[in-house]
Design an enzyme around this catalytic site. Structure first.
Site, short mmCIF file in Angstrom:
data_model
loop_
_atom_site.label_atom_id
_atom_site.label_comp_id
_atom_site.label_asym_id
_atom_site.label_seq_id
_atom_site.Cartn_x
_atom_site.Cartn_y
_atom_site.Cartn_z
N CYS A 1 0.80 -1.23 0.00
CA CYS A 1 0.00 0.00 0.00
C CYS A 1 0.84 1.28 0.00
O CYS A 1 0.29 2.37 -0.15
CB CYS A 1 -0.95 -0.01 1.20
N HIS B 1 -9.10 2.94 -2.20
CA HIS B 1 -7.68 2.60 -2.06
C HIS B 1 -7.20 1.64 -3.16
O HIS B 1 -7.12 0.44 -2.94
CB HIS B 1 -7.46 1.98 -0.67
N CYS C 1 0.54 2.66 6.31
CA CYS C 1 0.89 1.28 6.64
C CYS C 1 0.89 0.48 5.34
O CYS C 1 0.39 0.93 4.32
CB CYS C 1 -0.11 0.69 7.62
#
Length: 435
Positions: free
Chosen positions: A98, A391, A421
């Site tokens: 990510c 996302h 994160c």
């Protein structure tokens, strides 16, 4: 540790000249037939057109894709070949889950700092709709064996060993390879360990959607989002389609927990959804940007990455990476005008917010004598976060960078933190500056 300086040997800073993204679309909606590589080409092509820069001037492209497509393993090179850049333009792909487009931006920045290039593009794209669907190990082995057979009898012998269950498709894994835990299970663990209640999670999700909706209505987001015309070009998408413009706290309370049905608090509504999209940033050596008459959006002041264990608290990367970047830049939390933290889950974001202010956590895990400090929530995710926007894994970092720099500019400049994160216990943090 010496003070970090994101500068060339001649003392020139690394400038972010522009940033752009596609609208972010929930899985299986407007981009349901668009692979990540096409999303990447789409956004880079539009970025080049908007900045009116000659594509031949781009010397390097570093791009990322978390959900890899076997037919296009080097998405960066495909973008170069598909957007009119010089065929000799250096291009390679990266993945840091990510935090991928933070990594790609850092790689381009380091190439500029080393004097290898003056101009580069970084970013990421992911599709949760167009996925590589695998086959069982037994079927894969049988297909390989089948390719080596010559007679019909040999072929039938290979095929006779297959059962119906061996023919079932295998979807992409959603769990950590090393532990078998999903991100949602880790978010549940963090909520329980750090005392993050369901009400607090729902409140953060509601806040995220409310602020994102307001930002769109106020015209703050449209300038960094292109209008996309996915094939077959019969419709277009100009805005993110995950944002709840009618968000109410009561609505969140109706959902059942998604990962621990009996005792859990993490739901689909207080988590970020699976999303399709792409984002990119254009970086230059400061002097080169001025030579070309480009308006500079902002600068990278510092960056850091972290890695921790994956058995528990795997999504605590922002706390570790932020501690490192504050130390390397000599800054304090109070020096920051804005803080933008990736909201993979409300539980994860709130657990990190809590640890920023914990002396005990700082002493036991960060090598600090006291906490980094209490986050002023008036500075935190002021335009909403990933829970609202969505996302697309590799694109989120570039979205955050562009969104933060533009908001800093509206506020008259200052310093901002972007942090995220990532799977595998990874974390990223970047300090951005606008004069």
């Amino acid at each position: 540790m010496g003070k970090q300086e994101v500068k060339t040997r001649q003392g020139e800073r690394v400038a972010i000249v522009a940033g752009l993204r596609t609208p972010f679309a929930r899985q299986s909606t407007e981009f349901s037939q668009v692979p990540a590589v096409d999303l990447g080409k789409m956004v880079v092509s539009d970025l080049l057109a908007r900045t009116d820069i000659d594509p031949k001037l781009i010397e390097q492209v570093v791009f990322g894709q978390v959900v890899q497509m076997p037919e296009a393993p080097n998405i960066a090179r495909e973008i170069v070949l598909g957007t009119g850049m010089n065929i000799h333009t250096d291009a390679y792909s990266v993945t840091r889950a990510c935090a991928t487009s933070f990594q790609s931006a850092v790689n381009v920045a380091e190439s500029i700092m080393a004097g290898a290039i003056d101009i580069g593009i970084a970013g990421g794209a992911d599709s949760s709709s167009v996925l590589p669907i695998g086959v069982s190990k037994k079927l894969a082995a049988s297909l390989l064996a089948l390719s080596k057979t010559k007679t019909l009898g040999q072929k039938l012998k290979v095929l006779s060993g297959l059962g119906l269950k061996d023919l079932m498709p295998v979807p992409p894994a959603v769990a950590e390879y090393s532990t078998g835990l999903s991100m949602g299970q880790t978010a549940e663990q963090m909520a329980k360990t750090h005392g993050i209640t369901r009400a607090e999670q729902d409140a953060l999700a509601h806040r995220s959607h409310t602020l994102a909706s307001q930002a769109w209505r106020d015209g703050k987001i449209a300038g960094e989002v292109m209008t996309a015309f996915p094939e077959p070009y019969k419709k277009w998408i100009a805005e993110d389609n995950n944002i709840r413009h009618d968000s109410t706290l009561e609505g969140y309370a109706k959902l059942r927990p998604a990962f621990d049905r009996q005792y859990g608090s993490v739901t689909a509504a207080n988590s970020t959804p699976l999303t399709d999209g792409a984002a990119a940033v254009l970086l230059m050596r400061e002097g080169r940007a001025k030579e070309l008459g480009m308006e500079i959006l902002g600068y990278i002041r510092g960056y850091a990455f972290s890695a921790i264990g994956v058995e528990s608290d795997m999504l605590m990367g922002p706390s570790y990476a932020t501690s490192k970047v504050l130390q390397s830049t000599g800054l304090a939390l109070s020096d920051l005008t804005l803080i933008d933290m990736h909201e993979a889950f409300a539980a994860q974001a709130l657990a990190n917010v809590k640890m920023f202010a914990s002396d005990k956590f700082a002493q036991e895990n960060l090598g600090r004598s006291k906490a980094m400090g209490e986050i002023d929530m008036d500075k935190f995710n002021v335009l909403g976060g990933s829970i609202a926007y969505g996302h697309p894994f590799a694109a989120t970092g570039a979205r955050m960078m562009t969104q933060t720099l533009r908001e800093l500019k509206r506020r008259g400049g200052g310093l901002a933190l972007n942090t995220a994160c990532a799977a595998g216990g990874l974390g990223a943090a970047m300090i951005l500056e606008v004069e």
